[in-house]
Scaffold this motif. Structure first.
Motif, PDB file in Angstrom:
ATOM      1  N   LEU A   1      28.263 -48.692 -94.513  1.00 42.36           N
ATOM      2  CA  LEU A   1      27.034 -48.607 -95.289  1.00 42.36           C
ATOM      3  C   LEU A   1      26.266 -47.315 -95.022  1.00 42.36           C
ATOM      4  O   LEU A   1      25.154 -47.132 -95.525  1.00 42.36           O
ATOM      5  CB  LEU A   1      26.134 -49.806 -94.981  1.00 42.36           C
TER       6      LEU A   1
ATOM      7  N   GLY B   1      18.753 -49.104 -97.845  1.00 46.46           N
ATOM      8  CA  GLY B   1      19.037 -48.521 -96.535  1.00 46.46           C
ATOM      9  C   GLY B   1      17.929 -48.681 -95.518  1.00 46.46           C
ATOM     10  O   GLY B   1      17.525 -47.701 -94.876  1.00 46.46           O
TER      11      GLY B   1
ATOM     12  N   TYR C   1      25.305 -46.129 -91.934  1.00 45.73           N
ATOM     13  CA  TYR C   1      24.358 -46.208 -90.828  1.00 45.73           C
ATOM     14  C   TYR C   1      24.815 -45.429 -89.599  1.00 45.73           C
ATOM     15  O   TYR C   1      26.014 -45.285 -89.346  1.00 45.73           O
ATOM     16  CB  TYR C   1      24.108 -47.674 -90.455  1.00 45.73           C
TER      17      TYR C   1
ATOM     18  N   HIS D   1      20.196 -46.776 -88.556  1.00 48.67           N
ATOM     19  CA  HIS D   1      19.382 -46.019 -89.511  1.00 48.67           C
ATOM     20  C   HIS D   1      20.239 -45.095 -90.361  1.00 48.67           C
ATOM     21  O   HIS D   1      21.253 -44.567 -89.912  1.00 48.67           O
ATOM     22  CB  HIS D   1      18.327 -45.205 -88.753  1.00 48.67           C
ATOM     23  N   ARG D   2      19.790 -44.907 -91.595  1.00 50.64           N
ATOM     24  CA  ARG D   2      20.372 -43.898 -92.484  1.00 50.64           C
ATOM     25  C   ARG D   2      19.564 -42.614 -92.417  1.00 50.64           C
ATOM     26  O   ARG D   2      20.110 -41.530 -92.265  1.00 50.64           O
ATOM     27  CB  ARG D   2      20.411 -44.414 -93.919  1.00 50.64           C
ATOM     28  N   ASP D   3      18.254 -42.746 -92.598  1.00 48.24           N
ATOM     29  CA  ASP D   3      17.373 -41.584 -92.495  1.00 48.24           C
ATOM     30  C   ASP D   3      17.176 -41.224 -91.026  1.00 48.24           C
ATOM     31  O   ASP D   3      17.353 -42.057 -90.133  1.00 48.24           O
ATOM     32  CB  ASP D   3      16.017 -41.888 -93.136  1.00 48.24           C
TER      33      ASP D   3
ATOM     34  N   THR E   1      15.870 -49.193 -92.165  1.00 49.68           N
ATOM     35  CA  THR E   1      16.122 -49.058 -90.730  1.00 49.68           C
ATOM     36  C   THR E   1      16.103 -50.447 -90.118  1.00 49.68           C
ATOM     37  O   THR E   1      15.284 -51.290 -90.503  1.00 49.68           O
ATOM     38  CB  THR E   1      15.058 -48.161 -90.083  1.00 49.68           C
TER      39      THR E   1
ATOM     40  N   GLU F   1      22.412 -52.110 -99.158  1.00 49.57           N
ATOM     41  CA  GLU F   1      23.112 -50.980 -99.763  1.00 49.57           C
ATOM     42  C   GLU F   1      22.166 -50.122-100.585  1.00 49.57           C
ATOM     43  O   GLU F   1      22.227 -48.891-100.554  1.00 49.57           O
ATOM     44  CB  GLU F   1      24.244 -51.482-100.654  1.00 49.57           C
TER      45      GLU F   1
END
Length: 318
Positions: free
Chosen positions: A262, A233, A264, A293-295, A235, A230
């Motif tokens: 979360l 984040g 993703y 992935h978040r980014d 990958t 959390e």
């Protein structure tokens, strides 16, 4: 998840080196990889009577037992899962902290270790004693001082758990699972740890990248590392195999429910860039590898890699 081929009689000694060279020459071309995969599974176990030396694309020295599925594919293709391995290395930067869950003999650990450099760190988890010994030998032989090895599974609590190797996967060191049944050939008790607990004990303050291939136990490992995940984040490169998840009471859809909460996104990895790419959910997924992935993913992952490039890269250490 691939079934093992079983023990077979070796070919005559004069033929073995020539056929090994032929198959590796084929791998270097990058052509017809799915057909090569089948040929390797049919003939590979018969092409050596002892472990063989090879090198990964980053030049790390390894030994491969051709009776084992993961090591056999690594020896003849240059890297296990060449496309996933290539894309994994495109994510790595100097100074990163990487988690390798289900490290097996250490391919992803070694690729990460040389990528993150002396300012980075790799924390590897492999609970099966014989497999861990192979991992440890590789890390030692390649003098990878930025790797911390853990003979433990990642789980949702600190505990001792039972792992089993199903009958149909004997000869596949990557198939040990917490989903034991009456058909399980071998069983072992192994330590398990929460990633959050491990991070606190180890002074691990961040995490950038996770590779996770743990035969359906992914939801348990995620639950045990929820605070770190959390917060940072990371990958994640993760196998999603419906039968393995179902055996442990989950599913791809349930896994996605947790990941999407979360923040993703999902990027499916297939045999070419054209067939790879973002997906909205995991509905109906049976067996695929994904980046979660978040980014935004680097352009070197999401675009610009020809179909044969990862396969040729995999053989570049020879």
């Amino acid at each position: 998840m691939v079934r093992a081929t079983g023990t077979v009689a070796p070919l005559s000694a004069p033929l073995r080196p020539a056929m090994r060279r032929l198959l590796r020459s084929w791998a270097r071309t990058g052509w017809k990889s799915s057909r090569l995969f089948g040929v390797v599974e049919k003939w590979g176990p018969r092409l050596a009577t002892h472990p063989l030396a090879s090198r990964l694309p980053n030049r790390c020295l390894i030994t491969c037992d051709l009776q084992d599925f993961v090591q056999r594919q690594t020896y003849f293709l240059g890297a296990f899962e060449p496309i996933e391995s290539y894309l994994f290395t495109r994510l790595i930067r100097e100074g990163m902290v990487v988690i390798d869950a289900g490290a097996n003999f250490g391919q992803y650990t070694m690729l990460a270790a040389t990528g993150v450099g002396t300012t980075g760190a790799v924390h590897s988890f492999e609970p099966v004693p014989a497999v861990f010994d192979h991992l440890e030998a590789h890390v030692s032989a390649n003098h990878l001082s930025n790797v911390t090895l853990n003979r433990a599974a990642l789980w949702d609590r600190d505990a001792t758990i039972t792992l089993g190797l199903p009958n149909e996967y004997v000869g596949n060191s990557g198939a040990w699972t917490a989903a034991t049944t009456d058909e399980t050939t071998s069983r072992i008790e192994v330590p398990a740890v929460r990633l959050d607990t491990y991070a606190e004990r180890s002074g691990l303050s961040r995490i950038d990248l996770i590779k996770m291939d743990i035969q359906g136990a992914e939801p348990f490992a995620l639950a045990g590392g929820i605070k770190l995940i959390e917060k940072h984040g990371p990958t994640m490169l993760m196998e999603v195999h419906r039968p393995s998840l179902v055996m442990l009471g989950s599913s791809p859809e349930q896994l996605w429910d947790e990941l999407s909460k979360l923040g993703y996104r999902a990027w499916r990895i297939r045999s070419s860039l054209r067939s790879s790419g973002p997906v909205r959910n995991l509905d109906g997924v049976e067996f695929d590898n994904f980046f979660f992935h978040r980014d935004d993913l680097p352009l070197s992952v999401s675009s610009g890699w020809p179909r044969r490039l990862p396969k040729r890269w995999a053989c570049s250490g020879w």
